[in-house]
Design a protein around this motif. Structure first.
Motif, short mmCIF file in Angstrom:
data_model
loop_
_atom_site.label_atom_id
_atom_site.label_comp_id
_atom_site.label_asym_id
_atom_site.label_seq_id
_atom_site.Cartn_x
_atom_site.Cartn_y
_atom_site.Cartn_z
N ALA A 53 -0.03 22.71 19.71
CA ALA A 53 -0.59 21.77 18.73
C ALA A 53 0.50 21.12 17.88
N THR A 54 0.14 19.94 17.32
CA THR A 54 1.03 19.21 16.42
C THR A 54 0.27 18.83 15.16
N LEU A 55 0.89 19.10 14.01
CA LEU A 55 0.34 18.71 12.71
C LEU A 55 1.32 17.71 12.10
N GLN A 56 0.82 16.53 11.70
CA GLN A 56 1.74 15.53 11.19
C GLN A 56 1.14 14.75 10.03
N ASN A 57 2.05 14.23 9.18
CA ASN A 57 1.66 13.37 8.06
C ASN A 57 0.65 14.05 7.14
N VAL A 58 1.08 15.20 6.63
CA VAL A 58 0.20 16.02 5.78
C VAL A 58 0.94 16.45 4.53
N ILE A 59 0.22 16.46 3.41
CA ILE A 59 0.73 17.04 2.17
C ILE A 59 -0.16 18.22 1.81
N LEU A 60 0.45 19.39 1.59
CA LEU A 60 -0.32 20.54 1.13
C LEU A 60 -0.12 20.68 -0.36
N GLY A 61 -1.24 20.59 -1.10
CA GLY A 61 -1.16 20.68 -2.55
C GLY A 61 -1.25 22.11 -3.01
N SER A 62 -1.69 22.29 -4.25
CA SER A 62 -1.82 23.62 -4.82
C SER A 62 -3.25 23.85 -5.29
N PRO A 63 -3.84 25.01 -4.86
CA PRO A 63 -3.24 26.08 -4.04
C PRO A 63 -3.28 25.73 -2.55
N ALA A 64 -2.35 26.37 -1.78
CA ALA A 64 -2.27 26.09 -0.34
C ALA A 64 -2.45 27.36 0.49
N ALA A 65 -2.99 28.43 -0.15
CA ALA A 65 -3.23 29.70 0.56
C ALA A 65 -1.98 30.10 1.35
N ASP A 66 -2.15 30.43 2.65
CA ASP A 66 -0.97 30.83 3.44
C ASP A 66 -0.49 29.68 4.32
N GLY A 67 -0.69 28.45 3.83
CA GLY A 67 -0.09 27.29 4.46
C GLY A 67 -0.53 27.02 5.88
N VAL A 68 0.40 27.20 6.82
CA VAL A 68 0.16 26.88 8.23
C VAL A 68 0.53 28.08 9.09
N HIS A 69 -0.35 28.43 10.03
CA HIS A 69 -0.04 29.47 11.02
C HIS A 69 0.09 28.82 12.39
N CYS A 70 1.08 29.26 13.14
CA CYS A 70 1.30 28.72 14.48
C CYS A 70 1.28 29.86 15.49
N ASP A 71 0.46 29.72 16.55
CA ASP A 71 0.28 30.79 17.53
C ASP A 71 1.28 30.78 18.68
N GLY A 72 2.15 29.79 18.75
CA GLY A 72 3.11 29.71 19.85
C GLY A 72 3.93 28.44 19.70
#
Length: 329
Positions: free
Chosen positions: A156-175
């Motif tokens: 997968a690809t994640l693009q053009n994103v802003i994570l504000g506050s709160p952002a929990a545990d952000g981003v998880h990648c499985d591979g």
């Protein structure tokens, strides 16, 4: 008899007289031949029209080929010299980033409140919206094992994103996954974590920034390689950490290129020497007079706190030269 002889001699004289005249006339013809032939020789002057051959000078119009210098314009096509802009990147060899504005933060186009993890397959374009945790994702704490805002499955690809506050545990990648132009305005537990189980998996983080990480920015729990380039770290405890006490341990690899780190700052990386981790650094700009680039630890699988055993380049686990790092207050 004498009369006949006289007549014969007279006729012979006439013949001789006329014959000689005829030869003379022919001689005139010969003269004409000589003169004309000479004229033909003049035609040899036409041979000097071989001078026309010097029109081979026109061949020097091959100089027109030199107009092919316009080809030099083609060399201007090596306006690929503009590609030298990439050479500016080479300036990064001294640690300087190719882009002076790595830490210029984007403005969000709108805000999205996220109550449950968004699972990404394929390509997800956030169109520069700000995603903010809410409900179960809205505690804003540093607790381990929080759920992420985004969960990227293999490829997968994640693009053009802003994570504000709160952002929990952000981003998880499985591979294998890619994060392109992703920004964390206030890192929660971690900005992103590479999980998975394949030794060949690669997580690529290309363009973006993260600030406000009390602990780590990027966490590496699975095997494989994490590549971080064209990125801004600002106000962080540690930019990258290979898990020091996960129950299942692996050899892990990090590559950082074209990075700007701004105070307050901790080490750019922490790796486990006993698991043969490697961390390579190129084109690093640290906006401080000094700082730690890479720490080495002895990792474990018991959950105990791993001890630090050294810092700095050693050519084995922490790989960089003085020319790869620039300190600039």
């Amino acid at each position: 008899m004498r009369r006949l002889l006289s007549l014969s001699l007279l006729g012979l004289g006439v013949l001789i007289l006329y014959g000689c005249g005829g030869d003379g006339g022919a001689g005139s013809t010969g003269t004409a031949g000589s003169g004309a032939a000479g004229t033909t020789g003049d035609a040899g002057t036409s041979g000097s029209a071989g001078t026309t051959g010097s029109a081979g000078t026109t061949g020097s119009a091959g100089t027109t080929g030199a107009a092919g210098r316009g080809g030099t314009t083609g060399a201007a096509g090596s306006a690929g010299t503009t590609g030298r802009g990439g050479t500016t990147g080479a300036t990064g060899t001294g640690g300087m980033p190719a882009t002076a504005s790595l830490c210029t933060w984007p403005t969000a186009s709108s805000v999205v409140m996220v109550n449950a993890t968004i699972t990404i397959t394929g390509v997800y374009d956030g169109t520069m919206r700000r995603f903010v945790g809410a409900g179960a994702l809205g505690s804003g704490g540093q607790n381990e094992n929080q759920d992420p805002i985004f969960h990227l499955v293999e490829g997968a690809t994640l693009q053009n994103v802003i994570l504000g506050s709160p952002a929990a545990d952000g981003v998880h990648c499985d591979g294998n996954c890619t994060l392109k132009n992703v920004w964390w305005e206030d890192v929660g537990e971690d900005a992103a974590t590479l999980k998975g189980t394949s030794t060949s998996q690669v997580m690529t983080i290309d363009t973006g920034g993260a600030k406000g990480a009390t602990d780590k920015v990027f966490q590496h729990n699975g095997p494989g390689t994490m590549i971080i380039r064209n990125f801004c770290f600002q106000d962080f405890g540690k930019a990258y950490r290979s898990c020091g006490n996960c129950s299942t341990q692996y050899t892990r690899h990090l590559e950082m290129d074209n990075i700007m780190a701004m105070p307050k700052l901790g080490p750019l990386a922490g790796v486990n020497a006993n698991y043969n981790d490697t961390a390579k650094f190129t084109h690093i700009l640290v906006r401080a007079s000094s700082g730690t680039i890479c720490d080495r630890y002895t990792g474990n699988n018991t959950g105990a706190e791993p001890p630090k055993i050294g810092s700095g380049a050693d050519g084995t686990n922490c790989i960089y030269s003085s020319g790869d790092i620039t300190f600039m207050p």
